[in-house]
Design an enzyme around this catalytic site. Structure first.
Site, PDB file in Angstrom:
ATOM      1  N   HIS A 151       0.830  -1.191  -0.146  1.00 43.53           N
ATOM      2  CA  HIS A 151      -0.088   0.082  -0.035  1.00 43.53           C
ATOM      3  C   HIS A 151       1.005   1.223  -0.072  1.00 43.53           C
ATOM      4  O   HIS A 151       1.834   1.175   0.781  1.00 43.53           O
ATOM      5  CB  HIS A 151      -0.698  -0.103   1.112  1.00 43.53           C
ATOM      6  N   ASP A 169      -7.736  -5.760   0.177  1.00 42.82           N
ATOM      7  CA  ASP A 169      -8.395  -6.466  -0.845  1.00 42.82           C
ATOM      8  C   ASP A 169      -7.921  -7.956  -0.541  1.00 42.82           C
ATOM      9  O   ASP A 169      -8.323  -8.802  -1.532  1.00 42.82           O
ATOM     10  CB  ASP A 169      -7.645  -6.176  -2.511  1.00 42.82           C
TER      11      ASP A 169
HETATM   12  C1  SDX Z   1      -6.417  -0.360  -2.864  1.00 44.44           C
HETATM   13  O1  SDX Z   1      -4.486   4.215  -1.982  1.00 44.44           O
HETATM   14  C2  SDX Z   1      -5.527   3.672  -1.458  1.00 44.44           C
HETATM   15  O2  SDX Z   1      -5.812   4.246  -0.237  1.00 44.44           O
HETATM   16  C3  SDX Z   1      -6.049   2.300  -2.249  1.00 44.44           C
HETATM   17  C4  SDX Z   1      -7.059   1.519  -1.336  1.00 44.44           C
HETATM   18  C5  SDX Z   1      -8.418   2.370  -1.138  1.00 44.44           C
HETATM   19  O3  SDX Z   1      -8.994   2.197  -0.044  1.00 44.44           O
HETATM   20  O4  SDX Z   1      -8.615   3.215  -2.009  1.00 44.44           O
HETATM   21  O5  SDX Z   1      -6.584   1.227  -0.076  1.00 44.44           O
HETATM   22  C6  SDX Z   1      -7.553   0.331  -1.992  1.00 44.44           C
HETATM   23  O6  SDX Z   1      -6.189   0.053  -3.829  1.00 44.44           O
HETATM   24  C7  SDX Z   1      -5.426  -1.353  -2.070  1.00 44.44           C
HETATM   25  C8  SDX Z   1      -4.230  -1.694  -2.909  1.00 44.44           C
HETATM   26  C9  SDX Z   1      -4.767  -2.864  -3.823  1.00 44.44           C
HETATM   27  N1  SDX Z   1      -3.652  -3.405  -4.869  1.00 44.44           N
HETATM   28  C10 SDX Z   1      -3.069  -4.292  -4.736  1.00 44.44           C
HETATM   29  O7  SDX Z   1      -3.077  -5.203  -3.757  1.00 44.44           O
HETATM   30  C11 SDX Z   1      -2.161  -4.580  -5.884  1.00 44.44           C
HETATM   31  C12 SDX Z   1      -0.660  -5.138  -5.331  1.00 44.44           C
HETATM   32  N2  SDX Z   1      -0.058  -4.135  -4.780  1.00 44.44           N
HETATM   33  C13 SDX Z   1       1.229  -3.166  -5.305  1.00 44.44           C
HETATM   34  O8  SDX Z   1       0.889  -2.979  -6.582  1.00 44.44           O
HETATM   35  C14 SDX Z   1       1.303  -1.880  -4.585  1.00 44.44           C
HETATM   36  O9  SDX Z   1       1.572  -2.209  -3.178  1.00 44.44           O
HETATM   37  C15 SDX Z   1       0.644  -0.675  -4.483  1.00 44.44           C
HETATM   38  C16 SDX Z   1       0.090  -0.342  -6.075  1.00 44.44           C
HETATM   39  C17 SDX Z   1      -0.609  -0.906  -3.876  1.00 44.44           C
HETATM   40  C18 SDX Z   1       1.250   0.452  -3.954  1.00 44.44           C
HETATM   41  O10 SDX Z   1       2.399   0.604  -4.974  1.00 44.44           O
HETATM   42  P1  SDX Z   1       3.508   1.683  -4.643  1.00 44.44           P
HETATM   43  O11 SDX Z   1       3.384   2.494  -3.357  1.00 44.44           O
HETATM   44  O12 SDX Z   1       3.914   2.420  -5.965  1.00 44.44           O
HETATM   45  O13 SDX Z   1       4.729   0.770  -4.266  1.00 44.44           O
HETATM   46  P2  SDX Z   1       5.771   0.336  -5.440  1.00 44.44           P
HETATM   47  O14 SDX Z   1       4.880  -0.310  -6.507  1.00 44.44           O
HETATM   48  O15 SDX Z   1       6.693   1.477  -5.862  1.00 44.44           O
HETATM   49  O16 SDX Z   1       6.641  -0.926  -4.686  1.00 44.44           O
HETATM   50  C19 SDX Z   1       7.722  -0.545  -3.519  1.00 44.44           C
HETATM   51  C20 SDX Z   1       8.314  -1.819  -3.505  1.00 44.44           C
HETATM   52  C21 SDX Z   1       8.857  -2.364  -4.813  1.00 44.44           C
HETATM   53  O17 SDX Z   1      10.148  -3.104  -4.621  1.00 44.44           O
HETATM   54  P3  SDX Z   1      11.501  -2.280  -5.073  1.00 44.44           P
HETATM   55  O18 SDX Z   1      11.647  -2.150  -6.402  1.00 44.44           O
HETATM   56  O19 SDX Z   1      11.647  -0.998  -4.268  1.00 44.44           O
HETATM   57  O20 SDX Z   1      12.603  -3.442  -4.531  1.00 44.44           O
HETATM   58  O21 SDX Z   1       7.599  -2.816  -2.899  1.00 44.44           O
HETATM   59  C22 SDX Z   1       7.298  -3.595  -3.586  1.00 44.44           C
HETATM   60  C23 SDX Z   1       7.892  -3.303  -5.178  1.00 44.44           C
HETATM   61  O22 SDX Z   1       8.289  -4.462  -6.018  1.00 44.44           O
HETATM   62  N3  SDX Z   1       6.104  -4.046  -3.517  1.00 44.44           N
HETATM   63  C24 SDX Z   1       5.630  -5.438  -3.777  1.00 44.44           C
HETATM   64  C25 SDX Z   1       4.078  -5.158  -3.683  1.00 44.44           C
HETATM   65  N4  SDX Z   1       3.868  -4.027  -3.344  1.00 44.44           N
HETATM   66  C26 SDX Z   1       5.047  -3.296  -3.571  1.00 44.44           C
HETATM   67  N5  SDX Z   1       6.394  -6.546  -4.067  1.00 44.44           N
HETATM   68  C27 SDX Z   1       5.439  -7.630  -4.025  1.00 44.44           C
HETATM   69  N6  SDX Z   1       4.243  -7.510  -3.962  1.00 44.44           N
HETATM   70  C28 SDX Z   1       3.333  -6.391  -3.637  1.00 44.44           C
HETATM   71  N7  SDX Z   1       2.156  -6.584  -3.950  1.00 44.44           N
END
Ligand code: SDX
Length: 389
Positions: free
Chosen positions: A271, A325
């Site tokens: 998140h 989720d």
């Molecule tokens: C919702 O914003 C809100 O409030 C949304 C929400 C709401 O109520 O409105 O809470 C609802 O959308 C919840 C989120 C649902 N999405 C998912 O579950 C999809 C999987 N999650 C990721 O795509 C991610 O965590 C996000 C999109 C939710 C957040 O992404 P960010 O803040 O842009 O973080 P990032 O993608 O830049 O990741 C930072 C690091 C990376 O590693 P490095 O490159 O630094 O080594 O964290 C890792 C990412 O690879 N990472 C994950 C991960 N999420 C982040 N690694 C593995 N699995 C994951 N799910």
């Protein structure tokens, strides 16, 4: 060293992609405490709102009006919403026509757009008129989503029953059966905890759109479009599909090892704001276990808990924990709801959050207009086409 590309700004510009950390405005609607994993709506914790017994309608009233209602105010609000719950025949016809041809979120987006076309006051952009539309859409979203599930299954549509509460009537219109009290209670809680969440992508989309003083429906359609994405509201559908793909708790470890190898983001985790457990995931966890047992899908819950342990052990240090989720799909699946209907269910209460944020910003509206750092060429010489290679 490669020649420094010209930049639009003089000197260096500090920014993070995806507007990370950027502030859009001041708001009193909700606070997402990312460090401690807490969610507050208008000062009240979601835990208290879920336990309070006022139901989703009480939370919708709180978000839209800024205070908890008295019993008389809530009764009036519920009666008003109930009378707004039906949808026009044109919307029913559209849903029946397209529901089995496209994703349910595309059908919802299209239906809301049609509702705007049918409203003679669509382009009257005032707080009063937008508030009236917000109430009507808050009441109609359950009816729209229930109609979409039935139409795509080839089932007849069911009219609202104004004598029933919103969650009970939503389930009844969707399934054609009278839901048991526990299922109603859990759906009500799901609607409460999905209603609002700060400046998330779909709320921001709605607000950016509305800041041009366009009509309210266009702003909500923008929010629906953003919520559909798998990084946002679409993750609940994707997460259940992950559990179904793993299939057997015994293969969870191998699945995660392969996902790590491929650097796959595990749906339902991570998140932008929470760097601790999402409080909504904590609330859903025991309910997912209960409903999976009821539905004979306990293996899905076991897979979820195994995956949670593996991901948190590996990525917890980076603040990656289950989000809203992660467990919700197990619950909706156990309720007999189609998997690709999960995100429309997320949208059902989020209309209240989108609306509250639009209405809060409108009185002192200012167009959202950020900038990008230009790193392209600045003085390219135009070559007539006849002279280009
Ligand atoms: C919702 O914003 C809100 O409030 C949304 C929400 C709401 O109520 O409105 O809470 C609802 O959308 C919840 C989120 C649902 N999405 C998912 O579950 C999809 C999987 N999650 C990721 O795509 C991610 O965590 C996000 C999109 C939710 C957040 O992404 P960010 O803040 O842009 O973080 P990032 O993608 O830049 O990741 C930072 C690091 C990376 O590693 P490095 O490159 O630094 O080594 O964290 C890792 C990412 O690879 N990472 C994950 C991960 N999420 C982040 N690694 C593995 N699995 C994951 N799910």
């Amino acid at each position: 060293m490669a020649e420094e590309k010209p930049r639009q700004f003089v000197g260096s510009v500090e920014f993070k992609k995806g507007l990370e950390g950027a502030i859009t405005n001041e708001s009193a609607i909700s606070y997402v405490d990312g460090a401690n994993g807490k969610l507050i709506y208008r000062g009240y914790s979601i835990d208290d709102l879920c336990a309070g017994g006022g139901g989703y309608e009480e939370t919708a009233y709180l978000l839209l009006n800024g205070n908890l209602p008295t019993q008389a105010e809530l009764d009036l609000f519920n009666a008003d919403l109930a009378l707004r719950r039906s949808i026009p025949q044109e919307a029913k016809d559209l849903i029946v026509q397209i529901a089995n041809k496209c994703h349910p979120m595309s059908t919802l987006r299209t239906a809301v757009s049609l509702l705007g076309c049918l409203n003679p006051r669509e382009f009257e952009v005032t707080v009063e008129n937008d508030y009236d539309i917000a109430l009507t859409l808050t009441a109609q979203f359950p009816t729209l989503v229930a109609a979409i599930q039935r139409a795509r299954r080839g089932e007849f549509l069911i009219e609202p029953d104004v004598t029933k509460g919103l969650s009970e009537d939503f389930l009844r219109m969707m399934t054609g059966e009278t839901p048991d009290a526990r299922t109603v209670e859990v759906m009500d809680m799901a609607l409460i905890i999905h209603a609002e969440h700060g400046m998330n992508a779909s709320t921001f989309s709605s607000m950016v759109t509305n800041s041009s003083l366009t009509d309210f429906y266009s702003s909500i359609v923008a929010g629906i479009g953003s919520l559909k994405g798998p990084l946002h509201g679409g993750a609940n559908e994707a997460t259940l599909r992950t559990f179904q793909e793993i299939g057997d708790p015994a293969t969870t470890e191998d699945w995660f090892a392969a996902a790590k190898e491929k650097k796959v983001k595990v749906m339902g985790f991570g998140h932008r704001v929470y760097k601790a457990y999402d409080p909504r995931a904590r609330l859903f966890d025991p309910i997912a276990r209960e409903f999976a047992e009821r539905a004979g899908t306990s293996h899905l819950y076991e897979i979820a808990k195994k995956l949670e342990a593996l991901v948190v052990a590996d990525l917890g240090g980076k603040g990656i924990f289950p989000n809203v989720d992660f467990f919700s799909g197990i619950i909706y699946d156990a309720m007999g709801i189609d998997t690709d209907m999960f995100t429309p269910i997320f949208a059902v209460p989020r209309i209240a959050g989108w609306s509250a944020r639009i209405l809060e910003y409108l009185p002192e509206n200012r167009l959202f207009r950020p900038r990008a750092v230009y790193i392209g060429d600045l003085e390219s010489q135009y070559t007539p086409i006849a002279e280009r290679g």
